[in-house]
Design an enzyme around this catalytic site. Structure first.
Site, PDB file in Angstrom:
ATOM      1  N   CYS A 115      15.096  72.115  21.156  1.00  0.00           N
ATOM      2  CA  CYS A 115      14.432  72.625  22.364  1.00  0.00           C
ATOM      3  C   CYS A 115      13.221  73.507  22.063  1.00  0.00           C
ATOM      4  O   CYS A 115      12.286  73.573  22.861  1.00  0.00           O
ATOM      5  CB  CYS A 115      15.424  73.397  23.235  1.00  0.00           C
ATOM      6  SG  CYS A 115      16.730  72.352  23.923  1.00  0.00           S
ATOM      7  N   HIS A 263      10.444  76.481  28.294  1.00  0.00           N
ATOM      8  CA  HIS A 263      11.191  75.254  28.023  1.00  0.00           C
ATOM      9  C   HIS A 263      12.098  74.975  29.209  1.00  0.00           C
ATOM     10  O   HIS A 263      12.760  75.881  29.730  1.00  0.00           O
ATOM     11  CB  HIS A 263      12.026  75.415  26.749  1.00  0.00           C
ATOM     12  CG  HIS A 263      13.119  74.413  26.635  1.00  0.00           C
ATOM     13  ND1 HIS A 263      12.884  73.059  26.658  1.00  0.00           N
ATOM     14  CD2 HIS A 263      14.465  74.558  26.517  1.00  0.00           C
ATOM     15  CE1 HIS A 263      14.035  72.415  26.554  1.00  0.00           C
ATOM     16  NE2 HIS A 263      15.008  73.301  26.468  1.00  0.00           N
ATOM     17  N   ASN A 293      16.185  68.136  31.247  1.00  0.00           N
ATOM     18  CA  ASN A 293      15.814  68.782  29.987  1.00  0.00           C
ATOM     19  C   ASN A 293      15.392  67.692  29.004  1.00  0.00           C
ATOM     20  O   ASN A 293      16.220  66.909  28.549  1.00  0.00           O
ATOM     21  CB  ASN A 293      17.016  69.574  29.448  1.00  0.00           C
ATOM     22  CG  ASN A 293      16.707  70.290  28.142  1.00  0.00           C
ATOM     23  OD1 ASN A 293      15.691  70.036  27.500  1.00  0.00           O
ATOM     24  ND2 ASN A 293      17.604  71.172  27.724  1.00  0.00           N
TER      25      ASN A 293
END
Length: 336
Positions: A115, A263, A293
């Site tokens: 991530c 993020h 995501n």
């Protein structure tokens, strides 16, 4: 010493839209449950056999970024590719991008920081440009999650979160040190590595031969695992810390932020950070509701959309921040 400046952005997502209602047909979940916990309404998944891979999506995003940067592909001196879902176990996708774009034999580096991968990749590119080694660096974040998720009730806690897509940026030499990337800040805390992980295949615990030999249909080691509450609690702390670290290093305050691009892990995390820093909706860009995501791709996709919508303008102070598996986290402070 030079600064590096983002001169071109691009993103690509598959056309196939998967809604929360679509997921409720294959697992015990529903739209309200998913939105309440994550803020996600839909995500994009590649269709098997349609030709989309982590590399090809990265190439499509890169072509847009190169065109917008106004440079030729052969002006690129180096490639940095961030992903947790490479086409092959090896080689990594960086060299595949070099091949597929038909770029001369420049170096290609893969970043495996999940991530926070794009933030790490930007930091690497920034250092190469700062030292004068390279002038134009292509940075890509791309993920194909959908083929590796447990799309059943057993895996719903993780599988509803992730989507596929890619984003790319061209970083170029900037001689004005008041513009471009002002600083990058990176951290890790490996003691929590297994709290957000995919164990197999891997040399340490579950190599391919073990999986084949056991032939166990209930083996979950090759599906991603996440201790959601633990990750959330750490994320909100580390996000805040690393944003303040970046601002402090440049003698700036939260009130100086024109656009925060976090993020896209969970809308609740972004909202928590927004409230803590007293930022308005116009100062934080979120698109997790549309894409889920996308891990290393989430920041470049979001940054590209923010720029396309006129929300990132010349002179703006832009902050990128990420937290994820590893645990790893980081921030990038940019004067656009």
């Amino acid at each position: 010493m030079y600064n590096s400046k983002i001169i071109g952005l691009g993103h690509y997502v598959p056309e196939n839209v998967v809604t929360n209602d679509d997921l409720s047909k294959v697992m015990d979940t529903n739209d309200a449950w998913i939105q309440e916990r994550t803020g996600i309404k839909e995500r994009r998944h590649v269709i098997k056999g349609d030709g989309d891979t982590t590399t090809t999506m990265g190439v499509k995003a890169a072509k847009i970024a190169i065109e917008r940067a106004g440079i030729d592909k052969d002006d690129i001196d180096f490639i940095v590719f961030a992903t947790l879902s490479p086409d092959y176990y090896f080689p990594g996708p960086g060299v595949l991008v070099q091949r597929d774009l038909g770029i001369k034999t420049v170096g290609a580096l893969d970043v495996r920081n999940q991530c926070s991968g794009f933030v790490y990749a930007i930091s690497v590119a920034d250092q190469y440009i700062k030292t004068g080694m390279y002038k134009n660096v292509l940075v890509i974040g791309s993920e194909l999650h959908s083929h590796g998720l447990d799309m059943s009730t057993r895996g719903r806690g993780v599988s509803v979160i992730f989507g596929d897509g890619a984003g790319a940026a061209i970083l170029s030499r900037e001689e004005d040190n008041t513009k471009g990337i002002l600083s990058t800040h990176l951290h890790s805390e490996g003691q929590h590595a297994e709290e957000l992980s995919l164990i197999a295949p891997g040399m340490g615990k579950r190599w391919v031969t073990d999986i084949i030999e056991d032939n166990d249909p209930n083996d979950e080691s090759y599906f991603p695992y996440m201790n959601g509450q633990f990750v959330f609690k750490n994320a909100v702390v580390r996000f805040s810390e690393v944003i303040m670290e970046g601002l402090g290093a440049n003698k700036l305050a939260p009130t100086d932020i024109d656009m925060l691009v976090p993020h896209q892990a969970n809308l609740r995390i972004s909202q928590f950070i927004q409230k803590k820093f007293q930022l308005s909706d116009n100062q934080v860009f979120n698109n997790i509701m549309n894409y889920g995501n996308t891990t290393a791709a989430s920041i470049p996709i979001a940054l590209t959309e923010a720029w396309e919508q006129g929300k990132v303008k010349e002179g703006d102070l832009v902050v990128l921040a990420a937290f994820g598996s590893g645990f790893t986290w980081g921030s990038v402070i940019i004067r656009w």
